[in-house]
Write a protein that holds these residues in place. Structure first.
Motif, PDB file in Angstrom:
ATOM      1  N   ARG A 128       0.822  -1.214   0.000  1.00  0.00           N
ATOM      2  CA  ARG A 128       0.000   0.000   0.000  1.00  0.00           C
ATOM      3  C   ARG A 128       0.853   1.260   0.000  1.00  0.00           C
ATOM      4  O   ARG A 128       0.617   2.190  -0.772  1.00  0.00           O
TER       5      ARG A 128
ATOM      6  N   PHE B 207       0.433   3.730  -2.992  1.00  0.00           N
ATOM      7  CA  PHE B 207      -0.298   4.978  -2.774  1.00  0.00           C
ATOM      8  C   PHE B 207       0.597   6.093  -2.233  1.00  0.00           C
ATOM      9  O   PHE B 207       0.268   7.266  -2.378  1.00  0.00           O
TER      10      PHE B 207
ATOM     11  N   ARG C 153      -9.240   8.200  -0.133  1.00  0.00           N
ATOM     12  CA  ARG C 153      -8.615   7.533  -1.276  1.00  0.00           C
ATOM     13  C   ARG C 153      -9.391   6.285  -1.669  1.00  0.00           C
ATOM     14  O   ARG C 153      -9.649   6.056  -2.847  1.00  0.00           O
TER      15      ARG C 153
ATOM     16  N   LEU D 265     -11.233   5.780  -5.266  1.00  0.00           N
ATOM     17  CA  LEU D 265     -10.866   4.641  -6.108  1.00  0.00           C
ATOM     18  C   LEU D 265     -12.076   3.749  -6.363  1.00  0.00           C
ATOM     19  O   LEU D 265     -12.254   3.224  -7.471  1.00  0.00           O
TER      20      LEU D 265
ATOM     21  N   SER E 255      -2.870   9.132  -9.695  1.00  0.00           N
ATOM     22  CA  SER E 255      -2.077   9.459  -8.501  1.00  0.00           C
ATOM     23  C   SER E 255      -2.379  10.871  -8.037  1.00  0.00           C
ATOM     24  O   SER E 255      -2.577  11.115  -6.834  1.00  0.00           O
TER      25      SER E 255
ATOM     26  N   ARG F  96      -5.024  12.681  -8.678  1.00  0.00           N
ATOM     27  CA  ARG F  96      -6.399  12.820  -8.178  1.00  0.00           C
ATOM     28  C   ARG F  96      -6.527  12.259  -6.771  1.00  0.00           C
ATOM     29  O   ARG F  96      -7.197  12.836  -5.905  1.00  0.00           O
ATOM     30  N   LEU F  97      -5.871  11.104  -6.523  1.00  0.00           N
ATOM     31  CA  LEU F  97      -5.924  10.525  -5.175  1.00  0.00           C
ATOM     32  C   LEU F  97      -5.243  11.454  -4.183  1.00  0.00           C
ATOM     33  O   LEU F  97      -5.734  11.677  -3.073  1.00  0.00           O
ATOM     34  N   GLN F  98      -4.112  11.986  -4.595  1.00  0.00           N
ATOM     35  CA  GLN F  98      -3.361  12.845  -3.702  1.00  0.00           C
ATOM     36  C   GLN F  98      -4.129  14.114  -3.362  1.00  0.00           C
ATOM     37  O   GLN F  98      -4.196  14.512  -2.201  1.00  0.00           O
TER      38      GLN F  98
ATOM     39  N   TYR G  31      -6.901  13.500  -0.998  1.00  0.00           N
ATOM     40  CA  TYR G  31      -6.369  13.336   0.364  1.00  0.00           C
ATOM     41  C   TYR G  31      -6.055  14.701   0.982  1.00  0.00           C
ATOM     42  O   TYR G  31      -6.428  14.974   2.136  1.00  0.00           O
TER      43      TYR G  31
ATOM     44  N   CYS H 181      -6.686   3.839   8.667  1.00  0.00           N
ATOM     45  CA  CYS H 181      -6.690   3.616   7.226  1.00  0.00           C
ATOM     46  C   CYS H 181      -7.584   2.420   6.921  1.00  0.00           C
ATOM     47  O   CYS H 181      -7.545   1.406   7.617  1.00  0.00           O
TER      48      CYS H 181
END
Lengths: 173, 173
Positions: free
Chosen positions: A26, A30, A112, A116, A149, A151-153, A156, B7
């Motif tokens: 992970r 991530f 996240r 996803l 990446s 977009r996830l970041q 967050y 998490c």
DNA sequence: TGCAACCGGTTGCAAAATGCAAGTGGTATG
DNA sequence: CATACCACTTGCATTTTGCAACCGGTTGCA
């Protein structure tokens, strides 16, 4: 614990069925942790160094990770995912979605998994392509707009910003 | 090991991140094992009774399984999946698919993972509906043709038949 | 009615895995 | 030249696992 059965689920569990292995994967996927020290100190759970060393060794012998020397720093190693390692993403995604739905996940750390999940299968395959570019050196497939990446970041970071804002508001109250 | 982080992946691993828990769920889902004795003796891996008892206890406290008395037999308990437990199916499916692709899975035991992978998302949701009917008593959604359980079962039996045929052929040679 | 087989577990103990803190030998940095 | 950083290793206490034997109760059957 050798050779319990040749069932695919059992064999998978013999490789990744413990509390730490998938957390390392992970963080690599991530969090883009690539060095021992990063994996050791920049994770939320605080793995100890002997366990980390042991799991990295196992993951390399299972052909899930590879290790190269970092050219900029003689002692640093760079860990990379293999295709087999990148293929673990759907498992992580499903675990994230399940945990997000049924367990007391914090808002910042859950966002996240949520993004996803909502991104559907396309986001997963796009993300896996990005991981191939990053870890295997395949040429990045050009896409318009932000990468997965990114977009996830940013999801967050938005959640973190909301959190500190809320906690400041709470303090004022 | 308390409260390492919030998490979703970590929390999920704290519940199902060991070598036995998901095998028990697998046997309940794919093998329709509902009694202690069945789970103990009819699995491929040979779990020991203390571990099985411990995991069942944990799974009940996590609201993944429930237990009722079997009306036909005073000592027997019947374990049933909750919705939260049924929702573990996608994780098992992804683990099966990964193991099937990357690990030395036997033909007979791998065929279920293969069929479930090729059945796509529809087969998963159909299967989850069947599990709801079987474990939660919801009324079965009528479909034409064989149920997913039946399709998985007959794929397994076909593979077994092929295997014994081949091994007889090998003996003749 | 008696008895063997089956029921869901528990107990005791040895072996393995984990967690923690400290240490190792070497390297980059100011 | 000292300090911090690098990827680990070592030693030891604690926890988890694995194995086998055992438990009181129930059921099926002669």
């Amino acid at each position: 614990m050798n050779e319990r059965s040749d069932c695919p689920i059992n064999l998978t569990l013999e490789v990744i069925g413990d509390k730490w292995t998938l957390l390392i994967i992970r963080d690599i996927i991530f969090g883009d942790r690539r060095h021992f020290r990063e994996l050791l100190t920049k994770s939320n759970e605080g793995i100890s160094s002997n366990i980390l060393a042991d799991r990295l060794k196992t993951l390399m012998s299972e052909d899930i990770l590879t290790r190269e020397d970092d050219p900029t720093h003689k002692q640093k190693g760079i860990y990379s995912l293999t295709e087999k390692g990148i293929a673990l993403l759907p498992i992580l995604a499903e675990m994230g979605a399940w945990g997000y739905k049924y367990l007391p996940v914090s808002e910042e750390l859950g966002v996240r998994a949520q993004v996803l999940r909502d991104g559907g299968p396309k986001m997963r395959t796009d993300f896996m392509d990005e991981l191939r570019a990053r870890h295997l050196g395949t040429k990045p497939r050009r896409t318009r707009g932000a990468s997965v990446s990114e977009r996830l970041q940013s999801a967050y970071e938005d959640a973190m910003a909301r959190k500190t804002k809320n906690s400041r508001a709470a303090k004022r109250a």
